[in-house]
Write an enzyme that holds these catalytic residues in place. Structure first.
Site, short mmCIF file in Angstrom:
data_model
loop_
_atom_site.label_atom_id
_atom_site.label_comp_id
_atom_site.label_asym_id
_atom_site.label_seq_id
_atom_site.Cartn_x
_atom_site.Cartn_y
_atom_site.Cartn_z
N LYS A 174 4.65 22.89 -22.95
CA LYS A 174 3.38 23.30 -22.32
C LYS A 174 2.54 24.11 -23.29
O LYS A 174 1.33 23.93 -23.37
CB LYS A 174 3.69 24.19 -21.11
CG LYS A 174 4.11 23.48 -19.90
CD LYS A 174 3.93 24.48 -18.80
CE LYS A 174 4.73 24.25 -17.61
NZ LYS A 174 4.58 25.36 -16.66
N PHE B 213 7.34 15.85 -23.01
CA PHE B 213 8.50 16.64 -22.58
C PHE B 213 8.78 16.31 -21.12
O PHE B 213 8.09 15.47 -20.52
CB PHE B 213 8.23 18.14 -22.78
CG PHE B 213 7.16 18.69 -21.87
CD1 PHE B 213 5.82 18.50 -22.16
CD2 PHE B 213 7.49 19.38 -20.70
CE1 PHE B 213 4.82 18.99 -21.31
CE2 PHE B 213 6.51 19.89 -19.85
CZ PHE B 213 5.18 19.69 -20.16
N GLY B 214 9.76 16.97 -20.55
CA GLY B 214 10.05 16.84 -19.11
C GLY B 214 10.23 15.41 -18.66
O GLY B 214 11.02 14.64 -19.24
N ASP C 197 8.11 12.97 -18.82
CA ASP C 197 7.22 11.99 -19.48
C ASP C 197 7.89 10.63 -19.73
O ASP C 197 7.23 9.60 -19.58
CB ASP C 197 6.68 12.57 -20.81
CG ASP C 197 5.55 13.56 -20.58
OD1 ASP C 197 4.81 13.42 -19.59
OD2 ASP C 197 5.39 14.48 -21.40
N ASP D 258 1.26 26.38 -13.31
CA ASP D 258 2.47 25.92 -12.64
C ASP D 258 2.26 24.44 -12.37
O ASP D 258 1.20 24.02 -11.90
CB ASP D 258 2.75 26.69 -11.34
CG ASP D 258 4.21 26.48 -10.91
OD1 ASP D 258 5.11 26.75 -11.74
OD2 ASP D 258 4.45 26.00 -9.80
N SER D 259 3.26 23.68 -12.74
CA SER D 259 3.07 22.24 -12.68
C SER D 259 4.37 21.58 -12.27
O SER D 259 5.43 22.22 -12.25
CB SER D 259 2.62 21.72 -14.05
OG SER D 259 3.54 22.11 -15.04
P1 IMP Z 1 7.02 25.09 -14.44
O1 IMP Z 1 7.31 25.77 -15.74
O2 IMP Z 1 7.64 25.74 -13.26
O3 IMP Z 1 5.54 24.87 -14.25
O4 IMP Z 1 7.74 23.68 -14.53
C1 IMP Z 1 7.08 22.52 -14.78
C2 IMP Z 1 8.08 21.39 -14.90
O5 IMP Z 1 7.46 20.21 -14.39
C3 IMP Z 1 8.42 21.08 -16.36
O6 IMP Z 1 9.55 21.77 -16.80
C4 IMP Z 1 8.65 19.59 -16.30
O7 IMP Z 1 9.94 19.31 -15.84
C5 IMP Z 1 7.65 19.12 -15.24
N1 IMP Z 1 6.35 18.80 -15.88
C6 IMP Z 1 5.17 19.46 -15.74
N2 IMP Z 1 4.21 18.89 -16.49
C7 IMP Z 1 4.79 17.87 -17.13
C8 IMP Z 1 4.30 16.93 -18.09
O8 IMP Z 1 3.16 16.95 -18.54
N3 IMP Z 1 5.20 16.02 -18.50
C9 IMP Z 1 6.48 15.97 -18.05
N4 IMP Z 1 6.99 16.85 -17.20
C10 IMP Z 1 6.15 17.80 -16.73
#
Ligand code: IMP
Length: 203
Positions: free
Chosen positions: A18, A157-158, A160, A72-73
């Site tokens: 992020k 990441f995550g 994707d 937050d995503s």
């Molecule tokens: P946060 O840190 O609680 O906002 O967690 C967000 C989580 O959502 C990340 O660790 C990923 O698992 C997932 N995530 C959010 N944005 C993305 C993205 O752009 N690509 C892939 N996974 C995402």
């Protein structure tokens, strides 16, 4: 970029993926990750993205004594009633890595046909001038797609590698970083946040 109004803005995230994306989008205005101030992550006790984003921004602003932005995503999957949602980062348990979370998602969706694998990434971005800011600036971005039945691609990441982007005909992890930033939930939310901050400053 309207963030330039502020001398220094702290980013309430320790997620390297992020931080990379947000810094690339805000290329002309350096932001400082909260890790540079040794700030511990806020506890994400909210049940919605917006609640958690506010908790994170307030925590960073409080400990750094600086304006803060937080994101937050997560991923919302229709066939799973919105899961993994706000627990996207820890879907397979506290301390789980990206691969564990993604494998769990694929297991949960085993046997679900293509047309029912609709999903979207959501990003809520919050800006707070200080920890007691009574009117945080809030912007949301949504990126629609579908969940593949296997992982492809090396970028991002995550989730994707399993997020199919229909308008590009590939997974999010197969997009060059600049294109992902232009399309993504995070890119959309940041653009809106920036415009809203500018409007507030001019108001
Ligand atoms: P946060 O840190 O609680 O906002 O967690 C967000 C989580 O959502 C990340 O660790 C990923 O698992 C997932 N995530 C959010 N944005 C993305 C993205 O752009 N690509 C892939 N996974 C995402």
């Amino acid at each position: 970029m309207s963030f330039a109004t502020y001398q220094q803005v702290v980013l309430a995230s320790g997620n390297p993926g992020k931080i990379r994306e947000i810094q690339a989008i805000l290329a002309d205005h350096p932001i400082v990750p909260q890790s540079a101030f040794n700030v511990a992550d806020a506890e994400e006790t909210g049940t919605t993205f917006v609640e958690n984003a506010i908790l994170k921004a307030r925590n960073a602003a409080l400990h750094c004594k600086l304006p803060a932005i937080a994101d937050d995503s997560g991923l919302v999957v229709d066939a799973l009633n919105g899961a993994p949602g706000v627990i996207s980062a820890r879907y397979a348990g506290v301390g789980a890595g990206d691969r564990d979370n993604l494998d769990k998602l694929l297991r949960e969706l085993e046997g679900v046909p293509d047309e029912l694998r609709t999903a979207r990434f959501i990003c809520v971005m919050v800006f707070m001038e200080h920890a007691n800011d009574p009117c945080p600036v809030i912007a949301q971005g949504v990126w629609e797609g579908r969940i593949l039945d296997h992982a492809v691609g090396e970028n991002g990441f995550g989730y994707d590698p399993v997020f199919w982007v229909p308008e590009q005909g590939c997974a999010s992890a197969q997009l060059p970083a600049a294109l992902k930033n232009a399309l993504s939930h995070r890119g959309q939310a940041l653009k809106r946040l920036s415009a809203l901050i500018k409007a507030r400053k001019n108001g």
